[in-house]
Design a protein around this motif. Structure first.
Motif, PDB file in Angstrom:
ATOM      1  N   ALA A   1       0.826  -1.213   0.000  1.00  0.00           N
ATOM      2  CA  ALA A   1       0.000   0.000   0.000  1.00  0.00           C
ATOM      3  C   ALA A   1       0.863   1.268   0.000  1.00  0.00           C
ATOM      4  O   ALA A   1       0.372   2.344  -0.301  1.00  0.00           O
ATOM      5  N   GLY A   2       2.150   1.130   0.379  1.00  0.00           N
ATOM      6  CA  GLY A   2       3.034   2.297   0.296  1.00  0.00           C
ATOM      7  C   GLY A   2       3.297   2.998   1.614  1.00  0.00           C
ATOM      8  O   GLY A   2       3.620   4.185   1.627  1.00  0.00           O
ATOM      9  N   ASN A   3       3.176   2.293   2.728  1.00  0.00           N
ATOM     10  CA  ASN A   3       3.474   2.926   4.012  1.00  0.00           C
ATOM     11  C   ASN A   3       4.971   3.218   4.116  1.00  0.00           C
ATOM     12  O   ASN A   3       5.802   2.318   4.043  1.00  0.00           O
ATOM     13  N   GLU A   4       5.280   4.501   4.303  1.00  0.00           N
ATOM     14  CA  GLU A   4       6.680   4.928   4.286  1.00  0.00           C
ATOM     15  C   GLU A   4       7.456   4.521   5.533  1.00  0.00           C
ATOM     16  O   GLU A   4       8.677   4.688   5.585  1.00  0.00           O
TER      17      GLU A   4
ATOM     18  N   ALA B   1      -3.172   3.983  -4.899  1.00  0.00           N
ATOM     19  CA  ALA B   1      -4.617   3.838  -4.712  1.00  0.00           C
ATOM     20  C   ALA B   1      -5.346   4.178  -6.010  1.00  0.00           C
ATOM     21  O   ALA B   1      -6.300   3.510  -6.397  1.00  0.00           O
ATOM     22  N   ARG B   2      -4.863   5.229  -6.689  1.00  0.00           N
ATOM     23  CA  ARG B   2      -5.529   5.651  -7.920  1.00  0.00           C
ATOM     24  C   ARG B   2      -5.299   4.648  -9.039  1.00  0.00           C
ATOM     25  O   ARG B   2      -6.103   4.545  -9.967  1.00  0.00           O
TER      26      ARG B   2
ATOM     27  N   GLU C   1       3.742   7.024  -5.182  1.00  0.00           N
ATOM     28  CA  GLU C   1       3.310   7.446  -3.851  1.00  0.00           C
ATOM     29  C   GLU C   1       2.067   6.641  -3.457  1.00  0.00           C
ATOM     30  O   GLU C   1       1.364   6.117  -4.325  1.00  0.00           O
ATOM     31  N   THR C   2       1.803   6.624  -2.169  1.00  0.00           N
ATOM     32  CA  THR C   2       0.648   5.887  -1.657  1.00  0.00           C
ATOM     33  C   THR C   2      -0.642   6.244  -2.408  1.00  0.00           C
ATOM     34  O   THR C   2      -1.383   5.356  -2.846  1.00  0.00           O
ATOM     35  N   GLU C   3      -0.894   7.568  -2.553  1.00  0.00           N
ATOM     36  CA  GLU C   3      -2.151   7.978  -3.179  1.00  0.00           C
ATOM     37  C   GLU C   3      -2.195   7.593  -4.660  1.00  0.00           C
ATOM     38  O   GLU C   3      -3.249   7.269  -5.198  1.00  0.00           O
TER      39      GLU C   3
END
Lengths: 428, 257
Positions: free
Chosen positions: B48-51, B76-77, B71-73
């Motif tokens: 999911a991209g948790n830094e 998601a997109r 990036e996380t967002e």
């Protein structure tokens, strides 16, 4: 050692506007008492964090003129009084002649009323702790006396639009006195705006006396421009079983100071003080509040939230003083702060002084940053980081903004706050 | 659809994932099982991209696109959705505002027009019924005061609204009673689609009675140590992890070293 700076005599030139003699006498008397008034420095306890923002130049001593201008034409959902540079503008104002409620200019008061008022002005504020506000009494050119007879109820909010027009440098000294008779009710919205770009100071004082069972809601929106220093004091005296509710929403500026002092003088009086402040850039905002629990069985509830972005600076000082005879007092104070950048500064100080033994008094203060876990949750749903920041920052103050009782004012505040945050995070 | 090759990841300098290889095709449901501390949740968070987690080696692609560069967002997109093991409470942001902002962010990304408040309300009410959540929940703060089961249903509701390409369900069954498990499972089964991959991370096999996976993988010590069909889950249920040479507590400790 350098001598402590004092107020320039330029600020003590007599005001130009003619007022009824009792008020003019009060003005002269205050003016002479302010000779050699020490200006606050960082060693002055109640100005410790803010004195460096106070910049009074001699050009700013000149009274800003209100002649030949019409004043704000802002539409408001209620009655309206426009005060331009401290002078009421009847042609821009719109309030009906209501039974039991009078709104008068100081200039128009008859001798008896002027004497009555002169005896009451400055009584709701502690002159020691609002030293710069004393200048208001030395300089006010006009003022508003709002009187509610016992039982009178104002059916719509009364908006007082304080406009500072700074086409030239100078200062303005708006003054308001509200006398709310027993069981009367009023919602007062004070909106501070400005026009013009020269450096100016607005030094404003509002005092209220709430009779037995009176119910006053006060909303204050501070939205002046970057060229205006704002020093404001609000003093409230509360008699038995009266209720005072205050909602202050403030945007930062070169100097923003608001002292709010409430004295619970009659048993069963109740006050609720909410405040929201946002600062960005190099802006400043300082809220100093004092609640004096003088009588027994009174309640006070205070909640302030500050948000500081960039290199801005917010200050909160909340004092609760419970006097010896104020048994069964119930006081709650809460201050939460959000720092949006490493360069921002927030100073918060609760001050409790309790001399009665049977009281409930709680306080809490926190300073934090946006919660990373919440931020990750929002962006993991595809919400952009900037928008997620705006959502979380709004959430921090929504609880307070939602309590603003007049819908149109709440929406105005929300709109301004949203705009502020979008701008803040755009630049970040 | 999802391709993970030799993925290594660390948190605070400790290596948790030590070379994960996994291929998931569109339409498939994969279950990842394993003892506590094996790296299951880390894998979910990394995808999911948790830094907070640092990828030190390996690659992850979604439909050929390098996920680790996004990036996380952005992930998601592109269609990555993580149902959180511990959904976050956010007082002051209403659930409705949150969901609508998310749906519109995705629509905007796809070049579609944003949904207005009325349109979205209608859709949100329908979907909330699908997971047996009272529409009154929409007006509350995000997950604020929700019970454990309500939070999990809210996660599935978000998946149904956002229609991801890859849905990762992290311990979605934990803390659910049998009725709630049924509701959540129905929601997940409604998500199954030809063009969607689902990755379920679970400690227990009971969820797999309700959502039948196509493949089961066992994760231990940061690696996939065994893969098989759904019968592998039943075998784990019966025999525990011991027969695979995994001792639960030791595994937990070794991954923390």
């Amino acid at each position: 050692m350098k001598p402590a700076p004092t107020l320039s005599t330029a600020f003590l030139h007599p005001a130009g506007h003619t007022l009824p003699e009792p008020l003019a006498a009060l003005r002269r008397q205050q003016s002479s008492s302010l000779v050699d008034l020490p200006l606050p420095t960082r060693k002055t306890e109640n100005w410790k964090y803010s004195s460096k923002y106070l910049k009074l130049t001699d050009e700013m001593a000149i009274s800003l003129p209100a002649d030949g201008k019409s004043g704000s034409s802002l539409a408001v959902p209620g009655y309206k009084v426009v005060v331009l540079n401290g002078i009421m503008m009847p042609e821009a104002s719109d309030y009906p002649d209501l039974d039991g409620i009078t709104i008068e200019r100081f200039e128009d008061l008859d001798g008896d009323t002027a004497t009555w008022l002169a005896e009451r002005l400055d009584h709701a504020l502690d002159s020691q702790s609002v030293q710069i506000s004393r200048l208001n009494t030395a300089r006010f050119e006009d003022g508003l006396l709002i009187r509610l007879k016992p039982g009178a109820v104002l059916d719509q909010p009364l908006f007082i639009i304080h406009e500072t027009n700074a086409d030239a440098s100078g200062s303005a000294y708006p003054r308001i006195y509200v006398d709310a008779g027993a069981n009367s009710q009023i919602t007062l919205v004070e909106e501070y705006i400005s026009s013009g770009t020269e450096s100016a100071m607005v030094n404003t004082v509002t005092e209220m006396n709430l009779g037995e069972g009176a119910n006053v809601t006060s909303i204050r929106l501070n939205m002046e421009g970057e060229n205006v220093q704002h020093i404001g004091s609000t003093g409230v005296l509360q008699q038995r079983s009266s209720r005072f509710e205050s909602h202050c929403v403030g945007f930062g500026g070169p100097l923003r100071r608001h002292d709010l002092q409430v004295r619970l003088e009659g048993e069963g009086a109740d006050c609720k003080l909410n405040g929201v402040v946002v600062t960005q850039g190099k802006q400043h905002y300082d809220n100093h509040t004092t609640i004096e629990h003088v009588a027994a069985h009174c309640n006070s509830e205070e909640t302030y939230r500050n948000i500081a972005a960039d290199q801005s600076h917010a200050v909160f000082n909340g004092r609760i003083h419970i006097h010896q005879d104020a048994q069964k007092s119930n006081a709650e104070m809460n201050n939460k702060n959000l720092l949006l950048s490493n360069g921002a500064e927030i100073d918060t100080k609760p001050e409790l002084e309790i001399y009665a033994d049977d009281v409930k008094c709680a306080h809490g203060a926190t300073i934090g940053q946006l919660d990373e876990t919440s931020l990750f949750y929002l962006v993991s749903r595809g919400i952009g980081r900037r928008e997620a920041n705006v959502l979380l920052t709004m959430a921090f103050i929504n609880e307070l903004v939602e309590q603003i009782p007049v819908e149109a004012v709440r929406e105005t505040a929300q709109g301004r706050l949203n705009h502020f945050f979008e701008q803040t995070f755009q630049e970040a | 659809m999802l391709s993970i090759k030799n993925l290594h990841a660390s948190v605070e300098g400790k290596e948790i994932l030590k070379g994960i290889n996994l291929e998931i095709k569109a339409g498939e449901v994969h279950a990842i099982m394993g003892p506590n501390g094996s790296g299951k949740s880390t894998l979910s968070q990394v995808l999911a991209g948790n830094e907070a987690f640092e990828v030190t080696e390996g690659e992850v692609t979604l439909n050929g696109e390098n996920l680790l560069e996004l990036e996380t967002e952005e992930r998601a997109r592109e269609g990555v959705f993580l149902a959180f093991q511990y959904p976050v409470e956010i007082p002051g942001v209403s659930n409705l505002q949150f969901l609508r902002t998310a749906v519109n962010a995705l629509r905007h990304h796809r070049g579609e027009s944003e949904m207005n408040a009325a349109e979205f309300m209608k859709l949100a009410k329908e979907v909330s019924r699908q997971v047996d959540l009272d529409p009154a929940f929409l007006k509350r703060g995000v997950n604020q005061g929700f019970s454990g089961g309500e939070k999990k249903r809210n996660e599935i509701m978000q998946a149904l609204l956002l229609q991801p390409k890859l849905a990762i369900l992290d311990e979605t069954d934990s803390g659910l009673d049998i009725d709630a498990l049924q509701v959540v499972s129905n929601g997940v089964n409604a998500l199954r689609a030809k063009d969607r991959a689902i990755l379920m991370v679970t400690h227990y096999q009971r969820l797999l009675n309700h959502i039948v996976p196509d493949y089961v993988h066992v994760l231990a010590g940061g690696r996939i140590v065994k893969s098989g069909g759904r019968e592998l889950a039943l075998e784990l249920e019966e025999r525990g992890y011991g027969w695979l040479g995994i001792k639960e507590e030791e595994t937990a400790n070794s991954s923390a070293n």
